[in-house]
Design a protein around this motif. Structure first.
Motif, short mmCIF file in Angstrom:
data_model
loop_
_atom_site.label_atom_id
_atom_site.label_comp_id
_atom_site.label_asym_id
_atom_site.label_seq_id
_atom_site.Cartn_x
_atom_site.Cartn_y
_atom_site.Cartn_z
N CYS A 159 48.03 38.29 50.68
CA CYS A 159 48.70 39.18 50.52
C CYS A 159 49.30 38.31 48.35
CB CYS A 159 49.86 38.94 50.43
SG CYS A 159 50.56 39.50 52.09
N GLY A 160 48.41 37.50 48.87
CA GLY A 160 48.79 36.68 46.72
C GLY A 160 47.72 37.70 46.16
N GLY A 161 46.26 37.11 47.10
CA GLY A 161 45.26 38.42 46.11
C GLY A 161 46.04 39.74 45.90
N GLN A 162 46.38 40.96 46.14
CA GLN A 162 47.06 41.81 46.38
C GLN A 162 47.81 41.93 44.78
OE1 GLN A 162 45.88 45.40 47.60
NE2 GLN A 162 47.39 45.83 45.73
N ALA A 163 48.38 41.49 44.68
CA ALA A 163 49.45 40.51 44.11
C ALA A 163 49.42 40.47 42.69
CB ALA A 163 51.19 39.36 44.29
N LEU A 164 47.89 39.70 42.26
CA LEU A 164 46.97 39.37 41.61
C LEU A 164 46.46 40.42 40.91
CD1 LEU A 164 45.56 35.89 42.26
CD2 LEU A 164 46.95 36.78 40.90
N ASP A 165 46.12 41.60 41.52
CA ASP A 165 45.58 42.45 41.58
C ASP A 165 46.54 44.06 40.61
OD1 ASP A 165 43.33 44.74 41.01
OD2 ASP A 165 43.96 45.22 43.28
N LEU A 166 47.58 43.73 41.13
CA LEU A 166 48.94 44.79 40.53
C LEU A 166 48.90 44.08 39.38
CD1 LEU A 166 51.20 44.90 43.63
CD2 LEU A 166 49.94 46.63 42.71
N ALA A 167 49.52 42.41 39.46
CA ALA A 167 49.56 41.74 37.78
C ALA A 167 48.20 42.09 36.90
CB ALA A 167 49.44 40.85 38.45
N ALA A 168 47.19 42.51 37.45
CA ALA A 168 46.25 42.41 36.60
C ALA A 168 45.51 44.21 36.16
CB ALA A 168 44.31 42.31 37.30
N THR A 169 46.44 45.19 36.26
CA THR A 169 46.36 46.67 35.77
C THR A 169 46.66 46.50 34.52
OG1 THR A 169 46.96 46.77 38.49
CG2 THR A 169 47.58 49.32 37.15
N ASP A 170 45.78 47.39 34.36
CA ASP A 170 45.97 47.77 32.91
C ASP A 170 46.05 46.62 31.55
OD1 ASP A 170 46.78 50.24 32.90
OD2 ASP A 170 48.65 50.28 33.22
N LYS A 171 44.92 45.52 32.39
CA LYS A 171 44.87 44.79 31.70
C LYS A 171 42.98 44.55 31.76
CE LYS A 171 48.90 41.67 31.95
NZ LYS A 171 49.90 40.63 32.23
N SER A 172 42.21 43.34 30.77
CA SER A 172 41.26 43.04 31.11
C SER A 172 41.11 41.66 31.21
CB SER A 172 40.25 43.26 30.19
OG SER A 172 39.18 42.68 30.25
N ILE A 173 40.53 41.15 32.64
CA ILE A 173 41.13 39.58 32.76
C ILE A 173 39.39 39.14 33.00
CG2 ILE A 173 42.78 40.23 33.82
CD1 ILE A 173 41.86 39.82 36.98
N PRO A 174 39.36 38.29 32.71
CA PRO A 174 37.99 37.57 32.34
C PRO A 174 37.37 37.62 34.22
CG PRO A 174 39.75 35.76 32.40
CD PRO A 174 40.61 37.45 32.76
N LEU A 175 36.07 36.99 34.08
CA LEU A 175 35.21 36.83 35.29
C LEU A 175 35.67 36.41 36.39
CD1 LEU A 175 32.70 38.55 36.03
CD2 LEU A 175 31.08 37.07 35.98
N SER A 176 36.21 35.10 35.78
CA SER A 176 36.96 34.11 36.76
C SER A 176 38.04 34.16 37.16
CB SER A 176 37.01 32.63 35.84
OG SER A 176 37.69 33.04 34.66
N GLU A 177 38.91 34.72 36.72
CA GLU A 177 39.77 35.82 37.04
C GLU A 177 39.89 37.13 38.53
OE1 GLU A 177 43.55 36.00 34.43
OE2 GLU A 177 42.38 34.63 33.79
N LEU A 178 39.18 37.40 38.34
CA LEU A 178 38.14 38.71 38.47
C LEU A 178 37.94 38.18 40.22
CD1 LEU A 178 38.62 41.95 39.46
CD2 LEU A 178 36.04 41.56 38.37
N GLU A 179 37.33 37.04 40.07
CA GLU A 179 36.95 36.73 41.87
C GLU A 179 37.38 35.79 42.22
OE1 GLU A 179 33.42 33.68 40.34
OE2 GLU A 179 31.82 36.17 39.85
#
Length: 300
Positions: A159-179
């Motif tokens: 669930c925490g990962g899904q929230a991070l995924d939603l927050a990252a929509t329409d943004k370019s996040i670095p590889l470390s955050e994506l992992e």
């Protein structure tokens, strides 16, 4: 001891187990139960149950105990898909080539079906008659398994990962955050599919659990890298849902950050690291190695 030797073996076993669980439920609301059945038995690769079973076999766990682990994991996975597909989340109309639950029924029923499948997961673990003696001197096995599934599926995991995924929509996040995002959203439940069966084995040491955890984290990340690759290179017929959905949603992906070849190289590197981890274990881990290879080589 029962040995599963093929994909069909494990798929039939987990489908029979899940069907029996649903059939055993008292019918309070027929529509909700049918939506639960639709979401849980519509199909799918059953990768988390398969990973649980082959880990259990490798570590000499009782497969009747692994039934409960595999069933609980699949209930959590199914609930997450019902909710992910909703208009407020990924807004998908197709899942496994069929209408998503909120399209086949309605949004409210899909939400409730997901909620009910989530609680069914913990009901399965809490009420299963485990044969394994608990590895912990202080906690019953059921409590330990529930702790692991809670962590993998809740705020600290999926669930925490899904929230991070939603927050990252329409943004370019670095590889470390994506992992980090995918280690929670996808990897945590895959790791649970390895560590929960290990908890059901009386011969797995803490050192072996650490190695299994390392393996699981690597294949969890590899799974998402390959998913991103497939989203670009597969067909709608192969996927059972629209191609390029991540691109359309403007999400950061491994191909977007590394290029397609870079993403493919990363997936291969993760595979090799996972195989090296398995080589440090004193079990027959060929099925786990084959699973890791499948994760990276699959096309859908």
């Amino acid at each position: 001891m029962t040995t599963l030797t093929s994909y069909e073996d494990f798929q039939q076993r987990i489908n029979d187990f899940l069907t029996a669980k649903l059939d055993s439920l008292t019918i309070n609301d027929a529509k909700l139960l049918e939506a639960m059945r639709y979401g849980l038995l519509i199909g799918g690769k059953r990768m988390r149950p398969y990973l649980a079973y082959i880990t259990g076999q490798a570590t000499a766990a009782n497969l009747n105990d692994i039934d409960a682990v595999a069933g609980a994991l699949e209930c959590i996975h199914a609930y997450s898909l019902l909710h992910d597909d909703l208009p407020a989340m990924d807004d998908d109309d197709l899942r496994r080539g069929k209408p998503t639950c909120h399209k086949a029924f309605d949004e409210a029923t899909a939400i409730l079906a997901g909620d009910a499948l989530q609680t069914l997961a913990f009901d399965i673990l809490a009420n299963h008659s485990f044969s394994t003696k608990p590895n912990s001197a202080t906690l019953p096995l059921q409590v330990k398994l529930i702790q692991q599934l809670v962590r993998a599926s809740g705020y600290l995991g999926m669930c925490g990962g899904q929230a991070l995924d939603l927050a990252a929509t329409d943004k370019s996040i670095p590889l470390s955050e994506l992992e980090v995002l995918h280690s929670l959203k996808t990897g945590a439940l895959l790791e649970a599919a390895v560590l929960m069966p290990a908890e059901c084995s009386e011969q797995v040491t803490n050192e072996h659990k650490q190695i299994l955890s390392e393996y699981a984290q690597l294949i969890g990340l590899a799974y998402q890298v390959q998913d991103d690759i497939i989203d670009l290179t597969s067909t709608e017929e192969q996927l059972g849902k629209p191609v390029g959905s991540d691109l359309a949603a403007n999400k950061s992906t491994y191909p977007a950050l590394l290029g397609l070849q870079g993403a493919q190289d990363k997936a291969e590197n993760l595979l090799q690291q996972a195989l090296q981890a398995l080589a440090r274990l004193p079990y027959n881990t060929q099925s786990l190695a084959d699973f890791a290879t499948f994760i990276v080589k699959r096309s859908h």
